[in-house]
Design a protein around this motif. Structure first.
Motif, PDB file in Angstrom:
ATOM      1  N   GLN A   1       1.959 -11.821  20.050  1.00  0.00           N
ATOM      2  CA  GLN A   1       0.546 -11.963  21.117  1.00  0.00           C
ATOM      3  C   GLN A   1       0.354 -13.053  22.211  1.00  0.00           C
ATOM      4  OE1 GLN A   1      -2.941 -10.764  18.744  1.00  0.00           O
ATOM      5  NE2 GLN A   1      -1.643  -9.947  17.306  1.00  0.00           N
ATOM      6  N   TYR A   2       0.210 -13.135  23.420  1.00  0.00           N
ATOM      7  CA  TYR A   2       0.540 -14.115  23.857  1.00  0.00           C
ATOM      8  C   TYR A   2      -1.379 -14.508  24.228  1.00  0.00           C
ATOM      9  CZ  TYR A   2       0.192 -17.380  28.180  1.00  0.00           C
ATOM     10  OH  TYR A   2      -0.397 -18.453  28.924  1.00  0.00           O
ATOM     11  N   ILE A   3      -2.290 -15.854  24.439  1.00  0.00           N
ATOM     12  CA  ILE A   3      -3.239 -15.977  23.809  1.00  0.00           C
ATOM     13  C   ILE A   3      -3.055 -16.681  25.335  1.00  0.00           C
ATOM     14  CG2 ILE A   3      -5.658 -17.027  24.122  1.00  0.00           C
ATOM     15  CD1 ILE A   3      -4.650 -15.983  21.268  1.00  0.00           C
ATOM     16  N   SER A   4      -3.862 -16.596  26.957  1.00  0.00           N
ATOM     17  CA  SER A   4      -3.842 -16.834  28.501  1.00  0.00           C
ATOM     18  C   SER A   4      -4.216 -18.365  28.269  1.00  0.00           C
ATOM     19  CB  SER A   4      -3.926 -15.968  28.987  1.00  0.00           C
ATOM     20  OG  SER A   4      -5.238 -16.021  29.417  1.00  0.00           O
ATOM     21  N   GLN A   5      -4.103 -19.101  28.718  1.00  0.00           N
ATOM     22  CA  GLN A   5      -5.174 -20.422  29.403  1.00  0.00           C
ATOM     23  C   GLN A   5      -4.437 -20.897  30.496  1.00  0.00           C
ATOM     24  OE1 GLN A   5      -3.594 -24.364  27.959  1.00  0.00           O
ATOM     25  NE2 GLN A   5      -2.533 -22.985  26.347  1.00  0.00           N
ATOM     26  N   GLY A   6      -5.878 -21.486  30.770  1.00  0.00           N
ATOM     27  CA  GLY A   6      -5.987 -22.266  32.819  1.00  0.00           C
ATOM     28  C   GLY A   6      -6.856 -22.918  33.006  1.00  0.00           C
ATOM     29  N   ASP A   7      -7.005 -24.266  33.688  1.00  0.00           N
ATOM     30  CA  ASP A   7      -8.338 -23.598  34.223  1.00  0.00           C
ATOM     31  C   ASP A   7      -9.285 -23.571  35.550  1.00  0.00           C
ATOM     32  OD1 ASP A   7      -9.042 -25.890  31.496  1.00  0.00           O
ATOM     33  OD2 ASP A   7      -8.039 -27.554  32.739  1.00  0.00           O
ATOM     34  N   THR A   8      -8.408 -22.241  36.136  1.00  0.00           N
ATOM     35  CA  THR A   8      -8.618 -22.577  37.114  1.00  0.00           C
ATOM     36  C   THR A   8      -7.875 -21.046  37.349  1.00  0.00           C
ATOM     37  OG1 THR A   8      -6.203 -23.017  38.476  1.00  0.00           O
ATOM     38  CG2 THR A   8      -8.242 -24.461  37.964  1.00  0.00           C
TER      39      THR A   8
ATOM     40  N   HIS B   1       0.591 -18.528  34.481  1.00  0.00           N
ATOM     41  CA  HIS B   1       1.093 -18.061  33.054  1.00  0.00           C
ATOM     42  C   HIS B   1       1.148 -17.033  32.452  1.00  0.00           C
ATOM     43  CE1 HIS B   1       0.634 -22.816  33.118  1.00  0.00           C
ATOM     44  NE2 HIS B   1      -0.946 -22.158  32.750  1.00  0.00           N
ATOM     45  N   ILE B   2       0.491 -16.034  33.023  1.00  0.00           N
ATOM     46  CA  ILE B   2       0.243 -14.309  32.196  1.00  0.00           C
ATOM     47  C   ILE B   2       1.554 -13.823  32.970  1.00  0.00           C
ATOM     48  CG2 ILE B   2      -1.045 -12.071  32.372  1.00  0.00           C
ATOM     49  CD1 ILE B   2      -3.672 -13.962  32.036  1.00  0.00           C
TER      50      ILE B   2
ATOM     51  N   TRP C   1       2.364  -8.566  25.614  1.00  0.00           N
ATOM     52  CA  TRP C   1       0.585  -7.976  24.458  1.00  0.00           C
ATOM     53  C   TRP C   1      -0.534  -9.733  25.170  1.00  0.00           C
ATOM     54  CZ3 TRP C   1      -1.339  -5.272  20.325  1.00  0.00           C
ATOM     55  CH2 TRP C   1      -3.050  -5.874  20.124  1.00  0.00           C
ATOM     56  N   ILE C   2      -0.695  -9.598  25.635  1.00  0.00           N
ATOM     57  CA  ILE C   2      -1.683 -10.792  26.766  1.00  0.00           C
ATOM     58  C   ILE C   2      -3.326 -10.405  26.561  1.00  0.00           C
ATOM     59  CG2 ILE C   2      -2.093 -11.783  28.837  1.00  0.00           C
ATOM     60  CD1 ILE C   2       1.003 -11.694  28.713  1.00  0.00           C
ATOM     61  N   GLN C   3      -3.535 -11.401  25.643  1.00  0.00           N
ATOM     62  CA  GLN C   3      -5.143 -11.799  25.088  1.00  0.00           C
ATOM     63  C   GLN C   3      -5.275 -12.431  26.727  1.00  0.00           C
ATOM     64  OE1 GLN C   3      -7.994 -13.949  22.190  1.00  0.00           O
ATOM     65  NE2 GLN C   3      -7.028 -12.993  21.364  1.00  0.00           N
ATOM     66  N   PHE C   4      -6.023 -12.028  27.176  1.00  0.00           N
ATOM     67  CA  PHE C   4      -6.857 -13.133  28.504  1.00  0.00           C
ATOM     68  C   PHE C   4      -8.267 -13.677  27.716  1.00  0.00           C
ATOM     69  CE2 PHE C   4     -10.371 -13.122  31.824  1.00  0.00           C
ATOM     70  CZ  PHE C   4      -9.642 -13.990  32.742  1.00  0.00           C
TER      71      PHE C   4
ATOM     72  N   ILE D   1      -5.958  -7.513  25.772  1.00  0.00           N
ATOM     73  CA  ILE D   1      -7.173  -8.065  25.087  1.00  0.00           C
ATOM     74  C   ILE D   1      -7.838  -9.143  25.528  1.00  0.00           C
ATOM     75  CG2 ILE D   1      -7.802  -8.092  23.033  1.00  0.00           C
ATOM     76  CD1 ILE D   1      -5.863  -5.585  22.932  1.00  0.00           C
ATOM     77  N   ILE D   2      -9.199  -8.600  25.357  1.00  0.00           N
ATOM     78  CA  ILE D   2      -9.996  -9.584  26.340  1.00  0.00           C
ATOM     79  C   ILE D   2     -10.613 -10.467  25.564  1.00  0.00           C
ATOM     80  CG2 ILE D   2     -12.289  -9.832  27.989  1.00  0.00           C
ATOM     81  CD1 ILE D   2      -9.929  -8.554  29.371  1.00  0.00           C
ATOM     82  N   ASN D   3     -10.994 -11.786  25.462  1.00  0.00           N
ATOM     83  CA  ASN D   3     -11.180 -12.575  24.637  1.00  0.00           C
ATOM     84  C   ASN D   3     -12.881 -12.777  24.166  1.00  0.00           C
ATOM     85  OD1 ASN D   3     -11.987 -15.696  23.626  1.00  0.00           O
ATOM     86  ND2 ASN D   3     -10.583 -14.900  22.390  1.00  0.00           N
ATOM     87  N   ASP D   4     -13.433 -11.937  23.156  1.00  0.00           N
ATOM     88  CA  ASP D   4     -14.538 -12.804  23.519  1.00  0.00           C
ATOM     89  C   ASP D   4     -15.787 -11.210  23.998  1.00  0.00           C
ATOM     90  OD1 ASP D   4     -13.988 -14.028  21.632  1.00  0.00           O
ATOM     91  OD2 ASP D   4     -14.540 -15.960  22.649  1.00  0.00           O
ATOM     92  N   ASP D   5     -15.380 -10.844  25.332  1.00  0.00           N
ATOM     93  CA  ASP D   5     -16.523 -10.105  25.955  1.00  0.00           C
ATOM     94  C   ASP D   5     -15.833  -9.087  26.188  1.00  0.00           C
ATOM     95  OD1 ASP D   5     -17.868  -9.247  27.847  1.00  0.00           O
ATOM     96  OD2 ASP D   5     -17.469 -11.012  29.029  1.00  0.00           O
ATOM     97  N   VAL D   6     -17.506  -7.842  25.225  1.00  0.00           N
ATOM     98  CA  VAL D   6     -17.199  -6.374  24.898  1.00  0.00           C
ATOM     99  C   VAL D   6     -17.265  -5.501  26.429  1.00  0.00           C
ATOM    100  CG1 VAL D   6     -17.795  -4.663  23.908  1.00  0.00           C
ATOM    101  CG2 VAL D   6     -17.394  -6.620  22.713  1.00  0.00           C
ATOM    102  N   ASP D   7     -17.677  -6.574  27.401  1.00  0.00           N
ATOM    103  CA  ASP D   7     -18.273  -6.110  28.417  1.00  0.00           C
ATOM    104  C   ASP D   7     -17.703  -6.003  29.485  1.00  0.00           C
ATOM    105  OD1 ASP D   7     -21.034  -5.286  27.733  1.00  0.00           O
ATOM    106  OD2 ASP D   7     -22.277  -6.961  27.844  1.00  0.00           O
TER     107      ASP D   7
END
Length: 206
Positions: A6-13, A20-21, A31-34, A63-69
């Motif tokens: 699983q890859y967890i994305s990162q980046g300030d912008t 990166h993605i 598999w991308i976790q945004f 996969i979205i991190n933390d944000d179900v909406d």
């Protein structure tokens, strides 16, 4: 339903996130976790829509991190929730057919996540990582071993994914300990050739 790499994305912008993605997708990551924390919701949502298009192009799981909406709005494949986020039960009501992963740091956390019927559990951190600002206590290899030993065979059916500062050299031992997969970030997007790293990881987990 589950991918052990699983890859967890990162980046300030948004530009960094998308770069990166796209790079890891082009390298064969599926598999991308945004994860895009420190920005305005409007920017996060717009970036997520672009990430969704990328994942569709590469037929990758999003996969979205933390944000179900947000996961619901863009019809993502699932969501990953921390212990302080929306409950798994509430998320399951909103996303009845999607993947729901949950974070854990202790044996009690893991048992809670198993009872909540998470599809997988992100367990860590293994060691320090600069990717996350508020880190739970480090587990280390001994911590993983003790925790896995304390679980029943039934509890171990839920995939446990190691996370937190993982290097390529760590992967064989993590697999031997019984971890079902790994979640990485810097390991892939800082690599000169993500494709080569992904291929090496796949020799262990696919």
């Amino acid at each position: 339903m589950f991918n052990p790499i699983q890859y967890i994305s990162q980046g300030d912008t948004p530009q960094e996130q998308l770069y990166h993605i796209a790079s890891v997708l082009d390298g064969g990551q599926s598999w991308i976790q945004f994860r895009f924390k420190d920005t305005l919701s409007s920017i996060r949502w717009k970036t997520a829509e672009q990430v969704k298009k990328l994942c569709l192009t590469y037929q990758a799981t999003l996969i979205i991190n933390d944000d179900v909406d947000l996961a619901l709005a863009i019809e993502a494949d699932g969501v990953h929730l921390g212990l302080q986020d929306l409950s798994i039960a509430q998320a399951r009501q909103m996303l009845p057919h999607q993947i729901i992963g949950g974070t854990a740091n202790t044996l009690e956390d893991v048992k809670q996540r198993v009872a909540e019927a998470c599809n997988y559990i992100g367990l860590g951190p293994l060691r320090y990582t600069p990717t996350k600002k508020k880190l739970s206590p480090f587990l280390g290899f001994d911590g993983y071993q003790q925790l896995l030993t304390a679980l029943t065979p039934e509890e171990r059916r839920t995939p446990l994914v190691a996370i937190g500062g993982i290097t390529l050299e760590d992967v064989p031992l993590l697999q031997q300990l019984g971890l079902s997969g790994i979640a990485v970030s810097n390991l892939l997007h800082q690599a000169p050739d993500p494709h080569q790293i992904i291929q090496q990881l796949q020799t262990y987990y696919l």
